[in-house]
Design an enzyme around this catalytic site. Structure first.
Site, mmCIF file in Angstrom:
data_model
loop_
_atom_site.group_PDB
_atom_site.id
_atom_site.type_symbol
_atom_site.label_atom_id
_atom_site.label_comp_id
_atom_site.label_asym_id
_atom_site.label_seq_id
_atom_site.Cartn_x
_atom_site.Cartn_y
_atom_site.Cartn_z
ATOM 1 N N ASP A 285 20.905 -3.922 -72.224
ATOM 2 C CA ASP A 285 21.703 -5.251 -72.428
ATOM 3 C C ASP A 285 22.940 -5.082 -72.412
ATOM 4 O O ASP A 285 23.759 -4.290 -72.885
ATOM 5 C CB ASP A 285 21.097 -6.019 -73.906
ATOM 6 C CG ASP A 285 21.845 -7.230 -73.916
ATOM 7 O OD1 ASP A 285 21.298 -8.153 -73.045
ATOM 8 O OD2 ASP A 285 22.618 -7.585 -74.939
ATOM 9 N N GLU B 79 21.953 -3.929 -67.412
ATOM 10 C CA GLU B 79 22.196 -5.367 -67.028
ATOM 11 C C GLU B 79 23.854 -5.347 -67.070
ATOM 12 O O GLU B 79 24.537 -5.573 -67.721
ATOM 13 C CB GLU B 79 21.900 -6.151 -68.321
ATOM 14 C CG GLU B 79 22.141 -7.685 -67.884
ATOM 15 C CD GLU B 79 22.546 -8.797 -69.122
ATOM 16 O OE1 GLU B 79 22.215 -9.716 -68.821
ATOM 17 O OE2 GLU B 79 22.994 -8.119 -70.120
HETATM 18 C C1 GLC Z 1 22.509 -10.308 -72.343
HETATM 19 C C2 GLC Z 1 21.159 -11.146 -72.445
HETATM 20 C C3 GLC Z 1 21.447 -12.503 -73.147
HETATM 21 C C4 GLC Z 1 22.264 -12.371 -74.518
HETATM 22 C C5 GLC Z 1 23.519 -11.497 -74.382
HETATM 23 C C6 GLC Z 1 23.974 -11.037 -75.773
HETATM 24 O O1 GLC Z 1 23.410 -10.854 -71.587
HETATM 25 O O2 GLC Z 1 20.420 -11.301 -71.435
HETATM 26 O O3 GLC Z 1 20.267 -13.130 -73.269
HETATM 27 O O4 GLC Z 1 22.587 -13.501 -74.850
HETATM 28 O O5 GLC Z 1 23.171 -10.395 -73.695
HETATM 29 O O6 GLC Z 1 22.947 -9.825 -76.224
#
Ligand code: GLC
Ligand code: CA
Length: 748
Positions: A354, A425
């Site tokens: 993440d 991500e």
């Molecule tokens: C990422 C997740 C999101 C979350 C953020 C903080 O972007 O996809 O949903 O709010 O991280 O963890």
């Protein structure tokens, strides 16, 4: 699953392998390098006799890579080929070397390990990618060479072949009627997921959490939140997934934990070794009243919060309840690897890391500049107003990703596991930044795939920009920049990004987007419910108190548009199973944790399974098609991208028998006023520069909205390629009934 059983370690010595070189090919100099001479070569007494016989039947001998550390050769005949790799004798048998052997051959990319000396990196009969072979000094291997075996693909490249299905478990299925979806509920629905054709399930966080951010605020990384069930439920889940030949990828949230996490609680009390587990600062110019920098975080607030306990500010790139971990602290790096190990030991097959671009901040603590010509009025909350030069994609961030990849590679080797994937991500509109997550080179790799949000970004464009041309720009920007031999993903929506039908203001074109998602080169990631075209729940002032996604409140809750723009709850509504049961079959509780989307009585799985044609039925059909070539290793070529049409072909240059597919999508309904009667006639004989002017295409699949009287409306129909007529938002997949040499792809 792979067993951890130790392989037979053979007592064969390296010298013996030299006897596999035909005697007349042996070169005294090479042997000397390896401190052998002809007399020291013994016959192969301990290697499997059949194997020796097969190798000796290979009458062609070819030199392989020969250098200071390595002697290698391969032998072949019409039917078989073997690669023999011998690393130099050395007292330092802990150091290892890596080589690319695939360049030696035209046809072979894979070797099956038939023999190895002790301490092999690989298990016997394992299929190894010959572009990346590791061995210790003092070690030797015999590989049987292979083209692309299905075993090999399954153990190493499974993540390239299959669909990833993203689930937020709190909204998938509730089993104990508390309104909150759970692991046992998910287990009940695994057959459905398997029948969709899913290869990998990605679960958003299931760990102990206060759930202020859908579980991305974790208070214990190595536990299951009681609302989801227990660790035993998790073990059952993973078994059930593996029994169905599927894999499980879990969300992994290294950037931050929650203020409840014991590490943060200890850090507040200045307890060792947690003092520097997070990022602390005494304030701008040591003035405790002024935050150290002007940094505004993703969740609509300053990245700094004052802690009266420590008399210092702590950093959080997201909400103030989500303190950022300090990745410049080696203890933290190791803790995080232990977390990965915990889940790997339970059998998970991969991680979706993440918020990776936020892992490291520049420690010079300089302010961030506003974007040029920024129009935002609320600079205290608007993340998008700034250039995140100090807090995003920092050079050291990439090193962390390569370190994780190396950690996983070692885990795979030590535990003889199938390949374990690492997806990040990166979430950056700047493709060059995203690409750096793949690692600097093949020997120092980063993530296996970065999540590519460009289809989702395209869907978020203003309606008038949603043309075939623009779509092509978005797609090409990834395909052209993707480093050699790297692999991408595609995704249309997620727990952070509105559902496709909502972005398009109608579900008409969703079938066309399935074709993009599934047939562009790369791995598709589908957010649960998109297979039936679920719609967002619209958040109005009246129901704003039901919002679970707390960061939305940072943007001011009085402005209705802001609520709608900033809350992500609208796309987190429960899965819509049927219309006979309350709450769409998701829960018997009176009130589900996430409220349902309004259209559940019409849009649900049961309805779509019962109707002749539906998004769900088409989606399943397309997923089945995608299991075969040319979609795994085949080629992609754009054919047409203009205001209305986006069209491409897929074919295999290696497998002559693989079909050639043409995909045509009429984007007219994507933003331009969707007019029923609007249609376009296309001449693909011209567009493909077809030599045979009468060439035909066979209808393999078509969008659910294709008109009944169209020649494209029946599967199996053969249609003239010179007159393909598509109405607004229609799309079709044709098999070209021709040979690839009959068309000219040079200047399309
Ligand atoms: C990422 C997740 C999101 C979350 C953020 C903080 O972007 O996809 O949903 O709010 O991280 O963890
Ligand atoms: Ca429950």
């Amino acid at each position: 699953m792979v067993s951890n059983k130790e392989e037979d370690s053979s007592i064969i010595t390296i010298e013996e392998l030299f006897s596999l070189v035909p005697i007349e090919k042996l070169n005294e100099n090479d042997l000397k390098k390896f401190s052998f001479n002809l007399n020291s070569i013994k016959s192969l007494s301990h290697i499997n006799k059949n194997l020796i016989e097969s190798i000796n039947k290979c009458d062609l001998y070819h030199e392989g890579i020969i250098n200071e550390d390595l002697f290698s050769f391969y032998r072949s005949n019409k039917n078989e080929a073997y690669l023999i790799v011998i690393a130099k004798d050395s007292s330092n048998n802990k150091s290892f070397i890596r080589y690319t052997f695939s360049k030696l051959f035209h046809d072979y990319q894979i070797g099956q390990l038939k023999f190895s000396t002790k301490n092999s990196f690989y298990k016997s009969n394992q299929f190894i990618d010959l572009s990346f072979v590791q061995l210790f000094l003092n070690q030797a291997y015999v590989f049987k060479l292979d083209y692309l075996s299905s075993n090999y693909i399954d153990s190493l490249h499974w993540w390239k072949k299959g669909l990833i299905y993203q689930i937020i478990p709190s909204s998938f299925q509730d089993s104990n009627n508390d309104g909150f979806g759970d692991l046992n509920g998910l287990i009940q629905r695994l057959d459905y997921i398997q029948q969709l054709g899913v290869k990998t399930i990605w679960l958003t966080p299931i760990y102990k959490s206060k759930f202020r951010d859908l579980g991305y605020d974790i208070s214990d990384y190595c536990s299951i939140d009681p609302r989801f069930g227990t660790l035993d439920d998790f073990k059952t889940l993973i078994n059930e997934i593996h029994n169905r030949q599927m894999r499980l990828m879990v969300d992994f949230v290294p950037n931050h934990c929650s203020i409840e996490h014991p590490w943060f609680q200890s850090a507040l009390k200045n307890e060792k070794p947690y003092v520097d587990y997070f990022i602390w600062h005494s304030g701008k110019n040591k003035d405790s009243k002024i935050p150290p920098t002007n940094w505004i975080g993703y969740a609509g607030q300053s990245m700094w919060t004052w802690s009266p306990e420590r008399n210092q500010w702590y950093l959080h790139q997201f909400m103030d309840c989500q303190p950022d971990l300090n990745f410049r602290n080696e203890n933290v790096c190791q803790e995080i690897e232990n977390v990965m190990k915990f889940w790997l030991d339970l059998g998970v097959d991969g991680f979706r890391a993440d918020a990776t671009k936020h892992l490291i901040e520049n420690d010079q603590f300089k302010d961030e500049p506003l974007k040029e010509n920024d129009q935002h009025d609320d600079l205290q909350v608007e993340y998008e107003a700034y250039e995140h030069t100090e807090t995003s994609n920092q050079p050291d961030t990439y090193k962390i990703i390569t370190r994780w990849r190396r950690f996983l590679d070692e885990y795979i080797t030590n535990n003889k596991r199938d390949y374990i994937i690492l997806i990040t991500e990166t979430q950056d509109k700047d493709v060059d930044s995203d690409m750096k997550y793949y690692g600097p080179n093949r020997w120092s790799r980063g993530n296996d795939m970065a999540i590519n949000f460009f289809l989702a970004y395209f869907l978020g464009e203003n309606p008038e920009n949603r043309t075939g041309e623009k779509l092509s720009k978005f797609i090409q920007s990834w395909l052209e920049k993707l480093p050699n031999e790297c692999w991408t993903t595609w995704t249309m929506s997620s727990h952070d990004s509105k559902r496709v039908a909502t972005k398009l203001a109608s579900s008409n074109l969703i079938d066309g987007f399935y074709m993009l998602l599934l047939f562009l080169p790369g791995t598709p990631i589908l957010y649960y419910g998109e297979e039936i075209g679920m719609e967002n729940l619209q958040y109005t002032k009246e129901i704003r108190h039901e919002i679970n996604d707390l960061s939305a409140f940072n943007y001011g809750i009085n402005d209705e548009n802001k609520i709608e723009e900033k809350t992500r709850d609208g796309q987190r509504t429960p899965m819509q199973w049927n219309s006979d049961e309350i709450n769409a079959g998701f829960t018997n509780a009176t009130k589900p944790y996430h409220p349902l989307s309004k259209s559940w009585k019409t849009i649900n799985v049961q309805n779509q399974l019962n109707s002749n044609r539906s998004h769900l039925k088409l989606f399943k059909q397309l997923v089945q098609l995608r299991q075969n070539e040319p979609f795994y290793s085949g080629k992609f070529q754009l054919i047409l991208a203009d205001k209305y049409i986006y069209s491409f072909i897929r074919w295999s240059s290696e497998l002559e028998t693989a079909p050639i597919y043409l995909i045509i999508i009429n984007m007219f309904g994507a933003g331009q006023n969707d007019r029923e009667d609007q249609h376009i006639n296309l001449d693909f004989i011209k567009l493909l520069k077809c030599k045979n002017k009468n060439a035909k295409g066979k209808v393999i699949a078509r969008s659910t909205n294709i008109k009944d009287n169209s020649s494209l409306s029946s599967e199996g129909n053969q249609v003239d390629l010179n007159d393909i007529c598509l109405y607004s938002s229609e799309s079709v997949l044709l098999q070209l009934l021709l040979n690839i040499h009959e068309i000219d792809l040079s200047s399309t």
